[in-house]
Design an enzyme around this catalytic site. Structure first.
Site, PDB file in Angstrom:
ATOM      1  CG  ASP A  68      -1.964  -1.066   1.200  1.00  0.00           C
ATOM      2  OD1 ASP A  68      -2.196  -1.629   0.120  1.00  0.00           O
ATOM      3  OD2 ASP A  68      -2.548  -1.351   2.272  1.00  0.00           O
ATOM      4  CE  LYS A  69      -0.182   8.578  -0.858  1.00  0.00           C
ATOM      5  NZ  LYS A  69      -1.269   9.565  -1.074  1.00  0.00           N
TER       6      LYS A  69
END
Length: 341
Positions: free
Chosen positions: A152-153
């Site tokens: 994830d970011k």
């Protein structure tokens, strides 16, 4: 559906033809393929089906909704790699390992892996195009050159990217096999609210897009994608005479689904600190903390998750590669402050 493995249910040929055997009747064609070739997004698979790149028992199928039968042989032929639309950008990268076939990156928080809605620039792909030039594998498609898996970011840590099609082929097979027959390992450190009653356990709960918010993932009783997370408590924080305020946990993935650790930990009542999507109900708990912990937790602006261990077999040499990543500074500060309470 059978999981792809290098020897059995999916055969990867020199021309990048993938053979998948379905063992469940009535499932959509695009879902069957996506579940086994995790390096490809579902939208990418749908586009390939519509382009006539998929056959079922030798007959071309151009409808992603086509329902397969048990025992059907599904063949996907990857087209020639397309020129990547994303532009190279000079974004600093922490390179842990690199050779002609692959590159291992220690990803910082805030860096999106590949371009998508709202993030067409400033991604890891843009940075890799600048760093690697034309050497990235094209199997992942226009928007995902070289991408075999992602984090994830706002999750930090280790990520491997294929630079050659041969590497992409071999790495994809390992990630689809989930380490069952090879050395693939993925371990994450997570700081969560509270602590489970035991010291270790396994969460097995299917995941699917939430009906209420398509940007989020939810645990579902039927359908969805099979997901397994193994967890172990490393430290508990708080006063000895009270229930644990928080804990440091190690999570090991047996499957690699979107937001898997975040959703699974929330599902058992211990969401990640800082996770506004799956731990919003714990936001008021921050206000009851003592200083300086209150400020440190309150200013921690992401989920407290770090991909600290990645091991796999080099897809060309066969050598087992193992990498570990130190906690980033914000994670360290949060951990050290928790230890004082």
């Amino acid at each position: 559906m059978n999981e792809m493995s290098p020897e059995d249910t999916a055969e990867t040929l020199a021309d990048f033809t993938y053979l998948v055997v379905a063992d469940e009747a009535g499932t959509r064609l695009d879902i069957v393929i996506t579940a086994q070739l995790e390096a490809l997004s579902r939208s990418r698979v749908q586009a390939l089906i519509k382009a006539g790149e998929v056959t079922v028992n030798g007959g071309k199928i151009v409808e992603p909704k086509y329902r397969v039968n048990e025992g059907d042989e599904l063949t996907l032929v990857m087209p020639e790699p397309e020129d990547a639309d994303p532009e190279p950008e000079d974004i600093p990268l922490t390179v842990v390992f690199e050779d002609e076939h692959l590159i291992v990156i220690d990803k910082p928080a805030g860096l999106v892996v590949h371009p998508g809605a709202g993030n067409w620039t400033g991604t890891l792909v843009n940075a890799l195009l600048h760093h690697c030039g034309d050497s990235l594998s094209g199997i992942g498609g226009v928007k995902r050159p070289g991408i075999v898996h992602r984090i994830d970011k706002d999750t930090t840590g280790l990520l491997v990217v294929a630079k050659s099609d041969q590497a992409h082929q071999g790495l994809s097979a390992q990630f689809a096999d989930h380490g069952r027959t090879g050395p693939l390992e993925r371990a994450y450190s997570a700081l969560v609210w509270g602590a489970p009653s035991g010291l270790k356990g396994t969460i097995e709960a299917n995941l699917a897009r939430s009906h209420h918010n398509r940007q989020k993932i939810a645990v579902v009783k039927t359908a969805g994608r099979h997901a397994i997370t193994h967890w172990q408590v490393k430290e508990r924080f708080g006063r000895e005479d009270e229930p644990a305020m928080a804990s440091l946990m190690e999570c090991r993935l047996e499957t690699g689904r979107t937001h898997q650790i975040r959703v699974h930990m929330s599902h058992i009542g211990h969401p990640l600190i800082g996770d506004v999507d799956y731990g919003a109900g714990f936001k008021t708990k921050v206000n009851r903390l003592e200083e300086p912990l209150k400020s440190v937790v309150g200013n921690f602006s992401r989920q407290a998750l770090h991909a600290g261990l990645l091991a796999f077999a080099h897809p060309v040499s066969g050598e087992t590669l193992r990498f570990e990543s130190d906690y980033p500074n914000d994670f360290k500060e949060l951990l050290e402050t928790l230890r004082k309470f």
